[in-house]
Design a protein around this motif. Structure first.
Motif, PDB file in Angstrom:
ATOM      1  N   THR A 177      19.893  -6.303 -10.552  1.00 55.52           N
ATOM      2  CA  THR A 177      18.909  -5.989  -9.981  1.00 55.52           C
ATOM      3  C   THR A 177      18.507  -4.539  -9.952  1.00 55.52           C
ATOM      4  N   LEU A 178      17.352  -3.990 -10.021  1.00 49.62           N
ATOM      5  CA  LEU A 178      16.967  -2.721 -10.145  1.00 49.62           C
ATOM      6  C   LEU A 178      15.486  -2.617  -9.598  1.00 49.62           C
ATOM      7  N   LEU A 179      15.400  -1.947  -8.523  1.00 51.37           N
ATOM      8  CA  LEU A 179      13.854  -1.656  -7.704  1.00 51.37           C
ATOM      9  C   LEU A 179      13.698   0.096  -7.863  1.00 51.37           C
ATOM     10  N   LEU A 180      12.608   0.250  -8.283  1.00 51.27           N
ATOM     11  CA  LEU A 180      12.176   1.609  -8.172  1.00 51.27           C
ATOM     12  C   LEU A 180      10.759   1.728  -7.298  1.00 51.27           C
ATOM     13  N   ALA A 181      10.917   2.745  -6.349  1.00 51.88           N
ATOM     14  CA  ALA A 181       9.578   2.640  -5.551  1.00 51.88           C
ATOM     15  C   ALA A 181       9.264   4.252  -5.472  1.00 51.88           C
ATOM     16  N   GLN A 182       8.093   4.496  -5.830  1.00 52.87           N
ATOM     17  CA  GLN A 182       7.746   5.803  -5.834  1.00 52.87           C
ATOM     18  C   GLN A 182       6.482   6.179  -4.934  1.00 52.87           C
ATOM     19  N   LEU A 203      12.354   9.852 -15.934  1.00 58.18           N
ATOM     20  CA  LEU A 203      11.441  10.302 -14.887  1.00 58.18           C
ATOM     21  C   LEU A 203      10.526  11.717 -15.651  1.00 58.18           C
ATOM     22  N   GLY A 204      11.492  12.390 -16.238  1.00 59.26           N
ATOM     23  CA  GLY A 204      11.312  13.775 -16.787  1.00 59.26           C
ATOM     24  C   GLY A 204      10.213  13.696 -17.764  1.00 59.26           C
ATOM     25  N   THR A 205      10.271  12.356 -18.480  1.00 62.03           N
ATOM     26  CA  THR A 205       9.064  12.101 -19.721  1.00 62.03           C
ATOM     27  C   THR A 205       7.701  11.734 -19.023  1.00 62.03           C
ATOM     28  N   ARG A 206       7.505  11.622 -17.713  1.00 61.54           N
ATOM     29  CA  ARG A 206       6.471  11.405 -17.184  1.00 61.54           C
ATOM     30  C   ARG A 206       6.005   9.964 -17.677  1.00 61.54           C
ATOM     31  N   GLN A 207       6.758   8.925 -17.885  1.00 58.11           N
ATOM     32  CA  GLN A 207       6.409   7.451 -18.238  1.00 58.11           C
ATOM     33  C   GLN A 207       6.247   6.906 -17.182  1.00 58.11           C
ATOM     34  N   ASP A 208       5.069   5.926 -17.335  1.00 57.60           N
ATOM     35  CA  ASP A 208       4.998   5.055 -16.096  1.00 57.60           C
ATOM     36  C   ASP A 208       6.230   4.345 -15.669  1.00 57.60           C
ATOM     37  N   LEU A 209       6.073   3.972 -14.447  1.00 59.71           N
ATOM     38  CA  LEU A 209       7.386   3.270 -13.583  1.00 59.71           C
ATOM     39  C   LEU A 209       7.979   2.230 -14.321  1.00 59.71           C
ATOM     40  N   PRO A 221       0.843  -1.359  -0.069  1.00 60.98           N
ATOM     41  CA  PRO A 221      -0.047   0.140  -0.121  1.00 60.98           C
ATOM     42  C   PRO A 221       0.920   1.166  -0.152  1.00 60.98           C
ATOM     43  N   GLY A 222       0.641   2.314  -0.678  1.00 61.34           N
ATOM     44  CA  GLY A 222       1.212   3.581  -0.526  1.00 61.34           C
ATOM     45  C   GLY A 222       2.389   3.644  -1.515  1.00 61.34           C
ATOM     46  N   LEU A 223       2.685   2.623  -2.197  1.00 59.58           N
ATOM     47  CA  LEU A 223       3.906   2.744  -2.924  1.00 59.58           C
ATOM     48  C   LEU A 223       3.601   2.093  -4.541  1.00 59.58           C
ATOM     49  N   ARG A 224       4.166   2.817  -5.571  1.00 58.34           N
ATOM     50  CA  ARG A 224       4.143   2.348  -6.727  1.00 58.34           C
ATOM     51  C   ARG A 224       5.491   1.658  -7.033  1.00 58.34           C
ATOM     52  N   THR A 225       5.708   0.328  -7.583  1.00 60.54           N
ATOM     53  CA  THR A 225       7.010  -0.165  -7.601  1.00 60.54           C
ATOM     54  C   THR A 225       7.367  -0.715  -8.974  1.00 60.54           C
ATOM     55  N   ALA A 226       8.552  -0.894  -9.524  1.00 55.58           N
ATOM     56  CA  ALA A 226       8.678  -1.591 -10.568  1.00 55.58           C
ATOM     57  C   ALA A 226      10.121  -2.007 -10.556  1.00 55.58           C
ATOM     58  N   SER A 227      10.350  -3.336 -10.768  1.00 53.89           N
ATOM     59  CA  SER A 227      11.519  -4.068 -10.551  1.00 53.89           C
ATOM     60  C   SER A 227      12.228  -4.860 -11.841  1.00 53.89           C
ATOM     61  N   ARG A 228      13.306  -4.948 -12.086  1.00 54.23           N
ATOM     62  CA  ARG A 228      14.147  -5.872 -13.109  1.00 54.23           C
ATOM     63  C   ARG A 228      14.917  -6.675 -12.521  1.00 54.23           C
ATOM     64  N   ASP A 243      12.520   0.070 -17.667  1.00 56.02           N
ATOM     65  CA  ASP A 243      13.140  -0.636 -18.975  1.00 56.02           C
ATOM     66  C   ASP A 243      14.217   0.483 -19.561  1.00 56.02           C
ATOM     67  N   SER A 244      13.959   1.543 -19.644  1.00 50.92           N
ATOM     68  CA  SER A 244      14.581   2.734 -20.099  1.00 50.92           C
ATOM     69  C   SER A 244      16.077   2.886 -19.460  1.00 50.92           C
ATOM     70  N   VAL A 245      15.973   2.623 -18.081  1.00 53.71           N
ATOM     71  CA  VAL A 245      17.400   2.783 -17.077  1.00 53.71           C
ATOM     72  C   VAL A 245      18.149   1.641 -17.636  1.00 53.71           C
ATOM     73  N   VAL A 246      17.533   0.374 -17.460  1.00 54.77           N
ATOM     74  CA  VAL A 246      18.395  -0.803 -17.839  1.00 54.77           C
ATOM     75  C   VAL A 246      18.856  -0.918 -19.063  1.00 54.77           C
ATOM     76  N   THR A 247      18.175  -0.331 -20.171  1.00 54.30           N
ATOM     77  CA  THR A 247      18.780  -0.271 -21.771  1.00 54.30           C
ATOM     78  C   THR A 247      19.916   0.757 -21.702  1.00 54.30           C
ATOM     79  N   ALA A 248      19.735   1.812 -21.047  1.00 53.25           N
ATOM     80  CA  ALA A 248      20.620   2.827 -21.266  1.00 53.25           C
ATOM     81  C   ALA A 248      22.082   2.294 -20.707  1.00 53.25           C
ATOM     82  N   LEU A 249      22.074   1.718 -19.591  1.00 53.40           N
ATOM     83  CA  LEU A 249      23.239   1.442 -18.820  1.00 53.40           C
ATOM     84  C   LEU A 249      23.766   0.219 -19.331  1.00 53.40           C
ATOM     85  N   LEU A 250      23.103  -0.808 -19.539  1.00 60.66           N
ATOM     86  CA  LEU A 250      23.784  -2.020 -20.154  1.00 60.66           C
ATOM     87  C   LEU A 250      24.061  -2.357 -21.486  1.00 60.66           C
TER      88      LEU A 250
END
Length: 412
Positions: free
Chosen positions: A400-405, A372-378, A192-199, A383-390
Motif C-alpha cells: 500500500t502506498l498513499l501520497l497526500a500533497q 516529484l522533481g519531474t513535476r509529474q502529476d501525483l 478538500p485541500g489535499l491532492r491524493t494518489a494511492s496504490r 506509479d513511478s515509485v512502485v515500479t522502481a521499488l518492486l
C-alpha cells in the motif's frame, strides 16, 4: 559340450528374428542383466527389480533397453519381450525423442544418481499412444557386461490432478479474500485541500491478500484524517480484521478524536481480538495552515517531501503495535511547508528478505524525490515509485502506498 547351429532368420538365441530388425534393435534379446552368466547375485538383482514399486527400465549406454520389470509392463502396456532390445525412446512421446537422445548421451558423460529433467514436465508414452506425466530417477549401474543405466519411472497423473485441484481451490479462496478486502476497504472519498494518489497491490505469493488498509476522513474545520494500517497475517482472517479496524477507526476519527486518543481506543479493540498485532499511523492534516498532528503505533515512518528541501522522515515518536498494550501512545505536531507531499506506506513496499529495511526506506525517499522533481502529476509519481521499488516478480506481501500533497499556498 553340445553345439547348436544357428539357422538363417534366427538370432543367436535361436529365436526368429523380426523382418528388417537391425542389430541395435536386437541388442539385448535374451541378454538381460548379467548375460555372461547367471548367478545368485544376478537372481537377487532381478528379484529386487521385480519388487520395486516403480517401473524400472535398465538401458545400455547405446540407449537400448536391456531389462524391465512387471511394473513397466503394467505402466506402458507392453509385454517385456516387445521392449527388450528396442531403443528406450519408444517410451518417449515423439515430440521429445530427439532431445531425449541428446540428454541421454549427456548423462552418459555425467553419471550420478539424480532426478531426470529437474524442473521440467516429463511425459511417458504408452503402447496405445496415450501420454501421461511421469517422474524419472536415473542412476548408473556397472556390470560385467559394461555400463548400464537404471531409470525408475513413476506415473504422477493422480498427483498432478490433485495439485491442479488444490491450485483451483487456492485461487478461488484468494479471489474471495481479495473481493472481501476491496469491499471492506472501499474507495476513499475526495477530501478538500489535499491532492491524493494511492496504490494497493495484493500479494502474488502465499495467501494473496493481507491486512493493509488506508482511509481518508473529512473532518470539521477543513481538516483531513489520514489513516494507514497493516494487520499482521494473510488470508480471509486478516482481511476481516482489517475491515473491522478500518470501520472502527473511521468512526472514531469522525468524532474529532485526537490521534493519540484514537490509538488508545483502537489498542483496546485489537486487545479483544485473539493473537492479533496491528501497526497503524493516524494523522490529522490542516491543508490550509500546513499543520499536521500524527501518532504512530509501530508503523513505518511517514516521509515528507518539501519543495526544494528533499525527502526525509517526518519526526514522530513510534510506540508499539496495537494489541501489545501497556505502552502509552504519543502524538506530535509539525508545520509543513506549502506544496509538501506526505508518503505513507506499508512494509510490503520496502521490506524484502534480501534487503535492509533502512536502505529500502532511503531508496523510497530517493525515488519519491526524483519523481516529484519531474513535476509529474501525483498519479504518475505513485506509479513511478512502485515500479522502481518492486521487482517484476515481487509478491510476498501486499503493498500500500498513499501520497497526500498540500496546496502550494498556505491559507491563513
Amino acid at each position: 559340450m553340445t553345439s547348436r547351429t544357428v539357422c538363417d532368420g534366427q538370432d543367436p538365441a535361436g529365436r526368429a528374428a523380426r523382418s528388417g530388425e537391425s542389430e541395435s534393435e536386437r541388442e539385448g534379446q535374451g541378454q538381460g542383466f548379467g548375460a555372461k552368466g547367471s548367478g545368485p547375485a544376478d537372481e537377487q538383482f532381478r528379484a529386487l527389480l521385480e519388487s520395486a514399486p516403480d517401473a524400472m527400465v535398465i538401458v545400455a549406454d547405446t540407449g537400448v533397453i536391456r531389462l524391465v520389470n512387471a511394473q513397466t509392463e503394467a505402466l506402458f502396456g507392453y509385454d517385456r519381450q516387445e521392449l527388450l532390445g528396442r531403443p528406450v525412446e519408444v517410451l518417449v512421446p515423439g515430440r521429445f525423442r530427439d532431445r531425449h537422445a541428446v540428454h541421454r548421451k549427456d548423462y552418459a558423460h555425467n553419471q550420478q544418481f539424480r532426478p531426470m529433467g529437474a524442473g521440467l514436465d516429463l511425459y511417458g508414452l504408452r503402447r496405445d499412444g496415450r501420454e501421461f506425466p511421469v517422474e524419472i530417477s536415473l542412476s548408473p549401474l556397472r556390470t560385467p557386461d559394461g555400463l548400464l543405466f537404471s531409470a525408475a519411472v513413476r506415473d504422477v497423473t493422480a498427483r498432478r490432478a490433485a495439485e491442479a485441484e488444490l491450485t483451483r481451490l487456492y485461487e478461488q479462496q484468494r479471489h474471495v479474500a481479495l473481493t472481501l478486502q476491496r469491499s471492506l476497504m472501499g474507495t476513499p472519498p475526495d477530501v478538500p485541500g489535499l491532492r491524493t494518489a494511492s496504490r494497493y497491490l495484493p500479494a502474488t505469493q502465499g495467501a494473496g491478500v493481507g491486512g493493509d488498509w488506508f482511509d481518508l476522513v473529512p473532518l470539521e474545520g477543513d481538516r483531513v484524517g489520514v489513516l494507514i494500517g497493516d494487520v499482521m497475517g494473510r488470508g480471509l482472517e486478516a482481511a476481516a480484521v482489517m475491515g473491522r479496524l478500518r470501520s472502527a477507526a473511521n468512526a472514531l476519527a469522525r468524532t474529532g478524536m485526537p490521534p493519540r486518543r484514537l490509538m488508545e481506543v483502537l489498542d483496546a479493540v485489537v486487545a479483544d481480538l485473539p493473537d492479533q498485532l496491528v501497526t497503524c499511523c493516524y494523522s490529522v492534516i490542516a491543508p490550509g495552515s500546513g499543520e499536521i498532528t500524527l501518532c504512530s503505533a509501530g508503523h513505518l515512518p511517514v516521509l515528507l517531501a518539501a519543495p526544494g528541501q528533499g525527502v526525509r522522515p517526518l519526526p514522530a515518536p513510534v510506540s508499539v503495535p496495537l494489541g501489545v498494550g501497556g505502552i502509552a501512545h504519543e502524538q506530535v505536531t509539525h508545520a509543513v511547508p506549502p506544496g509538501a507531499t506526505l508518503a505513507l506506506y506499508t512494509d510490503g513496499l520496502v521490506e524484502t528478505p534480501d534487503t535492509d529495511l533502512e536502505e529500502q526506506i532511503t531508496a523510497l525517499a530517493t525515488h519519491l524525490g526524483t519523481a516529484l522533481g519531474t513535476r509529474q502529476d501525483l498519479e504518475t509519481v505513485a506509479d513511478s515509485v512502485v515500479t522502481a521499488l518492486l521487482p517484476v516478480t515481487s509478491g510476498d506481501d501486499d503493498v500500500t502506498l498513499l501520497l497526500a500533497q498540500l496546496p502550494s499556498r498556505v491559507v491563513r
